[in-house]
Design an enzyme around this catalytic site. Structure first.
Site, short mmCIF file in Angstrom:
data_model
loop_
_atom_site.label_atom_id
_atom_site.label_comp_id
_atom_site.label_asym_id
_atom_site.label_seq_id
_atom_site.Cartn_x
_atom_site.Cartn_y
_atom_site.Cartn_z
N TYR A 56 1.14 -1.76 -0.16
CA TYR A 56 -0.18 -0.50 -0.11
C TYR A 56 1.04 1.60 0.10
O TYR A 56 0.87 1.90 1.18
CB TYR A 56 -0.42 -0.12 1.33
CG TYR A 56 -2.20 0.83 0.70
CD1 TYR A 56 -3.62 0.12 0.34
CD2 TYR A 56 -2.77 1.85 1.20
CE1 TYR A 56 -4.57 0.87 -0.48
CE2 TYR A 56 -3.58 2.61 0.95
CZ TYR A 56 -4.38 1.79 -0.55
OH TYR A 56 -5.93 2.42 -0.78
N HIS B 106 3.27 4.63 -0.57
CA HIS B 106 3.19 6.01 -0.82
C HIS B 106 4.49 6.26 -0.91
O HIS B 106 5.86 6.29 -0.61
CB HIS B 106 2.55 6.44 0.64
CG HIS B 106 2.84 6.05 2.03
ND1 HIS B 106 4.51 6.22 2.70
CD2 HIS B 106 2.54 4.86 2.62
CE1 HIS B 106 4.92 5.36 3.78
NE2 HIS B 106 3.74 4.71 4.42
N GLY C 225 6.29 8.15 1.17
CA GLY C 225 6.90 7.59 2.33
C GLY C 225 8.28 6.32 1.83
O GLY C 225 9.83 6.17 1.84
N HIS C 226 7.69 5.15 1.22
CA HIS C 226 8.73 4.04 0.81
C HIS C 226 9.10 4.43 -0.49
O HIS C 226 10.27 4.03 -0.96
CB HIS C 226 7.41 3.42 0.33
CG HIS C 226 6.12 2.16 0.96
ND1 HIS C 226 5.29 3.03 1.64
CD2 HIS C 226 6.51 1.71 2.56
CE1 HIS C 226 4.29 2.10 2.01
NE2 HIS C 226 5.36 1.46 3.01
N GLN D 29 4.04 -10.23 12.58
CA GLN D 29 3.86 -8.94 13.64
C GLN D 29 2.18 -8.41 14.04
O GLN D 29 2.70 -7.23 14.72
CB GLN D 29 4.29 -7.80 12.53
CG GLN D 29 4.45 -7.13 11.41
CD GLN D 29 4.95 -6.64 10.24
OE1 GLN D 29 6.86 -6.71 10.06
NE2 GLN D 29 5.20 -5.54 11.23
N GLY E 202 12.40 2.83 7.61
CA GLY E 202 11.89 4.78 8.06
C GLY E 202 12.42 4.89 9.51
O GLY E 202 11.91 4.28 10.18
N ASP F 83 9.02 4.95 12.23
CA ASP F 83 9.24 3.90 12.74
C ASP F 83 10.30 3.35 13.65
O ASP F 83 11.51 3.06 13.45
CB ASP F 83 8.79 2.14 11.77
CG ASP F 83 7.65 2.69 11.59
OD1 ASP F 83 6.68 2.46 12.16
OD2 ASP F 83 7.56 3.30 9.48
N VAL G 242 9.03 10.52 5.68
CA VAL G 242 8.21 11.96 5.04
C VAL G 242 6.73 12.14 5.05
O VAL G 242 5.76 11.60 5.48
CB VAL G 242 8.33 11.44 3.47
CG1 VAL G 242 7.04 12.08 2.26
CG2 VAL G 242 10.19 10.46 3.09
N SER H 74 0.60 3.92 5.75
CA SER H 74 -0.78 3.00 5.34
C SER H 74 -1.92 2.91 5.49
O SER H 74 -3.20 3.74 4.52
CB SER H 74 -0.11 1.83 4.70
OG SER H 74 1.02 1.60 4.04
#
Ligand code: AMP
Length: 283
Positions: free
Chosen positions: A29, A31, A33-34, A58, A144, A147, A173, A183
């Site tokens: 999903y 965005h 950031g990815h 997880q 990132g 997290d 981001v 997401s």
């Protein structure tokens, strides 16, 4: 772009590669950031590989897992447009055989914050990341800073177990109003999306107090709580000012520190984090 679904396929592709591989593990999903991770992986390596796997291990509740947003065709088109060379999209059974029974666990660091709020979460993260690194054998892997605890836990795992991959952190981001791209943001109703600005504002409040000289961690935490309290739609899970390395809660900030928080807005749980810096920043 090659789309690979089995471990033997990845092993065969890996054997063909000359030069360095930068890996971007994701749950899809996608965005911007990815995209930042993919860009860095492409710039710093000869090849950019990505993984796309919603890791049941997880997730605490089955509902959170089943409602996690998914759109495989869109994600594959985005990875292709961004210039990924290989995407590994395993089936659940490829990653976890019926009698799967080996887990990776990082102690201490995982007991706080997200680990306390989501028992078993990091055991799932470290197990899947270890397995993905073993399968793809990248030179670098990109994670990132949003997290923040996950990043530190993975860095610790790689160091402790002497895994031959360099972990590269990437800045968060954000949307124009400061909300970190995630997401799960897609689940926010319009009024909840509006309220979600407060996460970044709360981190900024702590950062501004810190930059102005405040070193009492209770005062910094209170500054974050005050911002979040203005939003009736927000239920605070935790607010933290912690040592940047151990993530232990601080009474006084005397060295590198991390401000982080987790909140519920409606049925959506969001997290964000910011490393405290001496200079005043508008990040
Ligand atoms: P996810 O698909 O949510 O598991 O995220 C995959 C990777 O992208 C993780 O390393 C995340 O920390 C990173 N990531 C997620 N959101 C952002 C963001 N807004 N900015 C930078 N990196 C991010």
């Amino acid at each position: 772009m090659q789309i690979l679904r089995t471990i033997p396929e990845v092993r065969a592709a890996r054997q063909q590669v000359q030069g360095s591989i930068g890996l971007v593990p994701t749950m899809g999903y996608l965005h911007e950031g990815h995209l930042a991770l993919v860009r860095a992986a492409r710039t710093q390596n000869d090849h950019c590989w990505a993984t796309l796997f919603v890791n049941s291990l997880q997730f605490g509740s089955n509902k959170d897992f089943t409602t996690y947003p998914r759109d495989l065709p869109r994600d594959l088109a985005m990875f292709e447009a961004w210039g990924a060379d290989v995407v590994f999209v395993p089936e659940a059974g490829t990653m976890y055989a019926q009698d799967f029974s080996s887990f990776v666990e990082v102690e201490n660091l995982t007991e706080r914050l997200e680990g306390a709020a989501r028992p078993g979460h990091f055991r799932g993260v470290t197990t899947v990341v270890c397995k993905l690194l073993n399968i793809t054998q990248p030179h670098r892997a990109y994670f990132g800073r949003k997290d923040a605890q996950q990043l530190r836990v993975i860095q610790r795992m790689v160091r402790d177990l002497a895994m031959p991959t360099t972990i590269v952190p990437i800045e968060t981001v954000r949307e124009a109003d400061g909300l970190a791209l995630a997401s799960r943001n897609v689940h926010l109703q319009p009024d909840e999306r509006q309220a979600a600005q407060a996460l970044h504002q709360a981190l900024q409040a702590a950062q501004q107090r810190y930059a102005a000289g405040e070193r009492n961690a209770d005062v910094l935490r209170a500054a974050m709580h005050a911002v979040l309290a203005n939003e009736p739609l927000i239920n605070v899970d935790y607010v933290s000012i912690a040592d940047d390395e151990s993530l232990a809660e601080l009474t006084t900030v005397a060295g590198p520190a991390l401000a982080s928080l987790a909140v519920h807005i409606g049925t959506t749980r969001l997290i964000d984090a910011m490393e405290l810096r001496c200079e005043i920043t508008t990040l």
